[in-house]
Design a protein around this motif. Structure first.
Motif, PDB file in Angstrom:
ATOM      1  N   THR A 261     -40.449  18.233  -4.031  1.00 36.33           N
ATOM      2  CA  THR A 261     -40.682  19.636  -4.358  1.00 36.33           C
ATOM      3  C   THR A 261     -40.926  20.449  -3.096  1.00 36.33           C
ATOM      4  O   THR A 261     -41.263  19.919  -2.037  1.00 36.33           O
ATOM      5  CB  THR A 261     -41.877  19.770  -5.327  1.00 36.33           C
TER       6      THR A 261
ATOM      7  N   ALA B 165     -42.489  24.323 -11.198  1.00 35.30           N
ATOM      8  CA  ALA B 165     -43.392  23.239 -11.575  1.00 35.30           C
ATOM      9  C   ALA B 165     -44.647  23.766 -12.257  1.00 35.30           C
ATOM     10  O   ALA B 165     -45.128  23.184 -13.241  1.00 35.30           O
ATOM     11  CB  ALA B 165     -43.767  22.409 -10.350  1.00 35.30           C
TER      12      ALA B 165
ATOM     13  N   CYS C  18     -43.989  16.465  -1.311  1.00 38.63           N
ATOM     14  CA  CYS C  18     -44.082  17.917  -1.221  1.00 38.63           C
ATOM     15  C   CYS C  18     -43.747  18.348   0.209  1.00 38.63           C
ATOM     16  O   CYS C  18     -44.343  17.844   1.162  1.00 38.63           O
ATOM     17  CB  CYS C  18     -45.485  18.381  -1.616  1.00 38.63           C
TER      18      CYS C  18
END
Length: 321
Positions: free
Chosen positions: A50, A81, A97
């Motif tokens: 992400t 998200a 991330c």
């Protein structure tokens, strides 16, 4: 400095700035990097990657690289998200991330939600001391001193660093998995790269006619065989074995050298011991052989018997030339 010189100067400076930053990343690969790779390797779940903004774009590329090299991965946009897409993450998944600063508002909202689900969190960030860096279970340090942007604003050097760290992660996992060229071909069956790894000569000879004559075949019949089979060649066969080859070029040369064609048979004009390839060989080997000898057709054999013809047009059509 004129316009052309200015353009070249800026382009070179950008490349130099980014290459210097990338060179320094190697020193940042440490035991924590190794531990993160080992965790993913032993995990039963997928890798969810992400990010926000340009980091999200880098995340999609890393996802593609992981998927193509044996590590199942899914992209999840950080903004989406926190508006429902967290349902993508399963209990056994690992989340990566990506954020240069590690302090963006979306990241600060997202990270606690991931941690609350007890998923392992890996950060790819330039700032170890950021919110993301402090909360992550593992930090892959993608530090850069400055962007290539003259205003030090547009993500350039930082996104390149993120991409390189992602590639390093993927290649480390590939190595642990013993991921081979055959595995790569299995994940890339439709592309020219995959075809180079799985396409065999037999896949091509099976598409073609199988022109053949015997040593005593008369010239007229040799010409008919080559013309009808439309491959510009005929194999000369004796007891199922290849003893020679006749190409349309051989026919043209013969016609210019002989005044009489009476009594000429295949054995008079054939080239003995022609270049051959095993029918089970990889197609890429056929390309190498053709290139080495400057030819456009190869006779294929299997277990010592004539199996067919592979033509350079077959290889071109398949997109591997």
């Amino acid at each position: 400095m004129n316009k052309e010189q200015q353009i070249i100067s800026v382009a070179k400076k950008t490349i130099e700035t980014e290459s210097e930053a990338i060179a320094k990343l190697a020193a940042l690969v440490d035991t924590e990097f190794a531990a993160a790779v080992d965790y993913i390797f032993n995990s039963q779940g997928r890798v969810i990657i992400t990010g926000i903004g340009k980091s999200a774009n880098i995340a999609t590329k890393i996802v593609a690289t992981l998927n193509s090299t044996g590590t199942p991965a899914i992209f999840m946009h950080a903004a989406d998200a926190i508006h429902g897409d967290l349902g993508i993450i399963l209990e056994s998944d690992t989340v990566i991330c990506i954020s240069k600063s590690g302090n963006t508002p979306e990241i600060k909202v997202l990270v606690p939600l991931i941690k609350a689900s007890n998923n392992k969190l890996i950060a790819i960030t330039s700032n170890r001391d950021s919110f993301l860096g402090q909360k992550a279970d593992y930090v892959l340090h993608a530090y850069v001193e400055k962007e290539a942007c003259p205003n030090n604003l547009a993500p350039t050097t930082s996104t390149t660093a993120q991409l390189v760290i992602g590639d390093a992660l993927a290649m480390a996992l590939l190595d642990l998995r013993g991921f081979s060229s055959k595995d790569f071909a299995r994940f890339h069956p439709g592309g020219s790269l995959g075809k180079k790894l799985y396409l065999r000569v037999s896949d091509l000879t099976s598409l073609n006619e199988k022109p053949q004559v015997n040593p005593d075949t008369e010239l007229k019949d040799v010409i008919v065989e080559i013309s009808e089979k439309m491959l510009g060649v005929a194999a000369v066969i004796e007891n199922d074995a290849i003893v020679g080859i006749i190409t349309d070029g051989d026919l043209r040369r013969m016609l210019t050298k002989r005044d009489s064609l009476k009594g000429i048979t295949a054995k008079h004009i054939m080239t003995e011991n022609p270049k051959k390839i095993d029918n089970d060989a990889m197609a890429i080997e056929a390309i190498k052989t053709m290139d080495s000898f400057g030819i456009t057709q190869l006779l294929a054999e299997k277990d010592g018997k004539y199996a067919g013809v592979v033509h350079i047009h077959n290889l071109t059509k398949e997109g591997i030339i």
